[in-house]
Design a protein around this motif. Structure first.
Motif, PDB file in Angstrom:
ATOM      1  N   ILE A  40     -35.472  50.797-101.554  1.00  0.00           N
ATOM      2  CA  ILE A  40     -34.378  50.693-100.854  1.00  0.00           C
ATOM      3  C   ILE A  40     -33.885  49.286-101.741  1.00  0.00           C
ATOM      4  O   ILE A  40     -33.793  48.887-102.683  1.00  0.00           O
ATOM      5  N   GLN A  41     -32.894  49.335-101.190  1.00  0.00           N
ATOM      6  CA  GLN A  41     -31.518  48.246-102.484  1.00  0.00           C
ATOM      7  C   GLN A  41     -31.044  47.249-100.823  1.00  0.00           C
ATOM      8  O   GLN A  41     -30.503  47.116-100.263  1.00  0.00           O
ATOM      9  N   ALA A  42     -31.113  45.738-101.522  1.00  0.00           N
ATOM     10  CA  ALA A  42     -30.654  45.054-101.756  1.00  0.00           C
ATOM     11  C   ALA A  42     -28.959  44.875-101.271  1.00  0.00           C
ATOM     12  O   ALA A  42     -28.400  44.828-102.296  1.00  0.00           O
ATOM     13  N   ARG A  43     -28.602  44.566-100.373  1.00  0.00           N
ATOM     14  CA  ARG A  43     -27.066  44.970 -99.896  1.00  0.00           C
ATOM     15  C   ARG A  43     -26.003  43.129 -99.756  1.00  0.00           C
ATOM     16  O   ARG A  43     -25.914  42.800-101.328  1.00  0.00           O
ATOM     17  N   GLY A  44     -25.866  43.045 -98.638  1.00  0.00           N
ATOM     18  CA  GLY A  44     -25.078  41.796 -98.264  1.00  0.00           C
ATOM     19  C   GLY A  44     -25.794  40.453 -98.213  1.00  0.00           C
ATOM     20  O   GLY A  44     -27.267  41.137 -97.751  1.00  0.00           O
ATOM     21  N   VAL A  45     -25.329  39.451 -98.272  1.00  0.00           N
ATOM     22  CA  VAL A  45     -26.172  38.263 -98.261  1.00  0.00           C
ATOM     23  C   VAL A  45     -25.961  38.205 -96.693  1.00  0.00           C
ATOM     24  O   VAL A  45     -24.142  37.827 -96.199  1.00  0.00           O
ATOM     25  N   VAL A  46     -26.654  37.780 -95.812  1.00  0.00           N
ATOM     26  CA  VAL A  46     -26.703  36.815 -94.769  1.00  0.00           C
ATOM     27  C   VAL A  46     -26.777  35.043 -94.590  1.00  0.00           C
ATOM     28  O   VAL A  46     -28.055  34.930 -94.884  1.00  0.00           O
ATOM     29  N   THR A  47     -25.764  34.211 -94.497  1.00  0.00           N
ATOM     30  CA  THR A  47     -26.163  32.765 -94.771  1.00  0.00           C
ATOM     31  C   THR A  47     -26.524  32.580 -93.315  1.00  0.00           C
ATOM     32  O   THR A  47     -25.686  32.255 -92.674  1.00  0.00           O
ATOM     33  N   LYS A  48     -27.139  31.250 -92.792  1.00  0.00           N
ATOM     34  CA  LYS A  48     -27.300  30.424 -91.667  1.00  0.00           C
ATOM     35  C   LYS A  48     -26.711  28.813 -91.516  1.00  0.00           C
ATOM     36  O   LYS A  48     -27.644  28.551 -92.217  1.00  0.00           O
ATOM     37  N   ARG A  49     -26.303  28.112 -91.136  1.00  0.00           N
ATOM     38  CA  ARG A  49     -25.646  26.800 -91.589  1.00  0.00           C
ATOM     39  C   ARG A  49     -25.785  26.099 -90.490  1.00  0.00           C
ATOM     40  O   ARG A  49     -25.714  27.038 -89.506  1.00  0.00           O
ATOM     41  N   PHE A  50     -25.731  25.284 -89.951  1.00  0.00           N
ATOM     42  CA  PHE A  50     -26.172  24.375 -89.074  1.00  0.00           C
ATOM     43  C   PHE A  50     -25.153  22.992 -88.581  1.00  0.00           C
ATOM     44  O   PHE A  50     -24.530  23.178 -89.293  1.00  0.00           O
ATOM     45  N   THR A  51     -24.152  22.212 -87.794  1.00  0.00           N
ATOM     46  CA  THR A  51     -23.585  21.558 -87.265  1.00  0.00           C
ATOM     47  C   THR A  51     -24.160  19.963 -87.470  1.00  0.00           C
ATOM     48  O   THR A  51     -25.743  20.988 -86.228  1.00  0.00           O
ATOM     49  N   THR A  52     -24.355  19.311 -86.687  1.00  0.00           N
ATOM     50  CA  THR A  52     -24.076  17.813 -86.359  1.00  0.00           C
ATOM     51  C   THR A  52     -24.485  18.005 -85.352  1.00  0.00           C
ATOM     52  O   THR A  52     -25.029  17.286 -84.411  1.00  0.00           O
ATOM     53  N   ASP A  53     -23.544  18.874 -84.148  1.00  0.00           N
ATOM     54  CA  ASP A  53     -23.205  19.068 -83.240  1.00  0.00           C
ATOM     55  C   ASP A  53     -24.107  20.466 -82.438  1.00  0.00           C
ATOM     56  O   ASP A  53     -23.725  20.001 -81.379  1.00  0.00           O
ATOM     57  N   HIS A  54     -24.757  20.242 -83.609  1.00  0.00           N
ATOM     58  CA  HIS A  54     -26.125  21.620 -82.318  1.00  0.00           C
ATOM     59  C   HIS A  54     -25.873  23.007 -82.559  1.00  0.00           C
ATOM     60  O   HIS A  54     -26.245  23.539 -81.821  1.00  0.00           O
ATOM     61  N   GLU A  55     -24.659  23.515 -82.926  1.00  0.00           N
ATOM     62  CA  GLU A  55     -24.665  24.594 -83.428  1.00  0.00           C
ATOM     63  C   GLU A  55     -24.908  25.326 -84.772  1.00  0.00           C
ATOM     64  O   GLU A  55     -25.168  24.774 -85.633  1.00  0.00           O
ATOM     65  N   TRP A  56     -24.649  26.928 -85.110  1.00  0.00           N
ATOM     66  CA  TRP A  56     -25.134  27.470 -85.663  1.00  0.00           C
ATOM     67  C   TRP A  56     -24.191  28.626 -85.893  1.00  0.00           C
ATOM     68  O   TRP A  56     -23.793  29.087 -85.104  1.00  0.00           O
ATOM     69  N   VAL A  57     -23.421  28.712 -87.109  1.00  0.00           N
ATOM     70  CA  VAL A  57     -22.986  30.293 -88.195  1.00  0.00           C
ATOM     71  C   VAL A  57     -23.971  30.961 -88.650  1.00  0.00           C
ATOM     72  O   VAL A  57     -24.741  29.954 -89.868  1.00  0.00           O
ATOM     73  N   SER A  58     -23.893  32.061 -88.407  1.00  0.00           N
ATOM     74  CA  SER A  58     -24.831  33.595 -89.359  1.00  0.00           C
ATOM     75  C   SER A  58     -23.915  33.720 -90.182  1.00  0.00           C
ATOM     76  O   SER A  58     -22.820  34.833 -89.105  1.00  0.00           O
ATOM     77  N   PHE A  59     -23.672  33.758 -91.655  1.00  0.00           N
ATOM     78  CA  PHE A  59     -22.527  34.768 -92.017  1.00  0.00           C
ATOM     79  C   PHE A  59     -22.545  35.515 -93.329  1.00  0.00           C
ATOM     80  O   PHE A  59     -23.712  35.521 -93.672  1.00  0.00           O
ATOM     81  N   ASP A  60     -22.410  36.597 -92.190  1.00  0.00           N
ATOM     82  CA  ASP A  60     -22.929  38.430 -93.289  1.00  0.00           C
ATOM     83  C   ASP A  60     -21.762  37.793 -94.594  1.00  0.00           C
ATOM     84  O   ASP A  60     -20.227  38.775 -94.101  1.00  0.00           O
ATOM     85  N   ASP A  61     -21.771  37.840 -95.937  1.00  0.00           N
ATOM     86  CA  ASP A  61     -20.475  38.186 -96.484  1.00  0.00           C
ATOM     87  C   ASP A  61     -20.113  39.336 -96.676  1.00  0.00           C
ATOM     88  O   ASP A  61     -19.243  39.396 -97.576  1.00  0.00           O
ATOM     89  N   GLU A  62     -20.614  40.430 -95.979  1.00  0.00           N
ATOM     90  CA  GLU A  62     -20.286  42.035 -96.477  1.00  0.00           C
ATOM     91  C   GLU A  62     -19.618  41.945 -95.458  1.00  0.00           C
ATOM     92  O   GLU A  62     -18.454  42.578 -96.292  1.00  0.00           O
ATOM     93  N   SER A  63     -19.814  41.604 -94.483  1.00  0.00           N
ATOM     94  CA  SER A  63     -18.705  41.897 -93.471  1.00  0.00           C
ATOM     95  C   SER A  63     -17.662  41.043 -93.437  1.00  0.00           C
ATOM     96  O   SER A  63     -16.422  41.177 -92.408  1.00  0.00           O
TER      97      SER A  63
END
Length: 169
Positions: A40-63
């Motif tokens: 098993i190899q860890a590859r990319g990192v997915v980061t999830k962040r939020f806005t004060t307006d109640h949206e979220w974004v999950s960012f995949d640094d590899e893609s």
């Protein structure tokens, strides 16, 4: 290194990533000379962040793609969602731009871009099934996928802990 040691190290890395509010992406490769051995190899990192307006974004640094939607808090506040307006694929957006709207039996709410980029894909299912935002706002009810123009904008958004604190106030 044995398979077990590799799995333990990967598990340790995954637990560190969870504490840091990121999700490691894991892939499996089979060594051709030892087909029964799996590494098993860890590859990319997915980061999830939020806005004060109640949206979220999950960012995949590899893609370079960010998946955008509304939070569970937002869908619960809106009630039964009956209509979703989404941006068109290919639309260039800037952080803070209105990119769509959500209408429910209680109210209507605009959706704002948490990050800048180009809309690469929209969730076509929401046209026929807007209730997916109620059932699964942070999984199947995603709104659009954006190719981020400025990945550093992720750092300006709220962590899960900061977002939860924002909702409590």
């Amino acid at each position: 290194m044995s398979f077990l040691n590799t799995a333990i190290r990967t598990s340790f890395a995954a637990s560190r990533a969870v504490r840091a509010n990121v999700t490691p992406r894991v892939s499996t490769n089979v060594n051709s000379s030892l087909r029964a051995k799996q590494m098993i190899q860890a590859r990319g990192v997915v980061t999830k962040r939020f806005t004060t307006d109640h949206e979220w974004v999950s960012f995949d640094d590899e893609s370079g793609l960010g998946v955008v939607s509304i939070t569970d808090y937002a869908q619960a506040s809106l009630g039964d969602i009956v209509f979703v307006e989404l941006p068109e694929v290919g639309t260039v957006i800037h952080q803070g731009d209105q990119i769509g709207a959500v209408e429910s039996v209680k109210a209507a709410s605009d959706i704002y871009a948490p990050v800048s980029g180009v809309v690469e894909e929209i969730n076509e299912k929401l046209g026929d099934q807007p209730g997916l935002l109620n059932k699964s706002p942070e999984a199947d009810g995603w709104l659009c996928k954006i190719k981020l123009a400025k990945p550093a904008e992720m750092d300006t958004l709220l962590t899960k802990e900061a977002y939860d604190e924002h909702c409590e106030n």
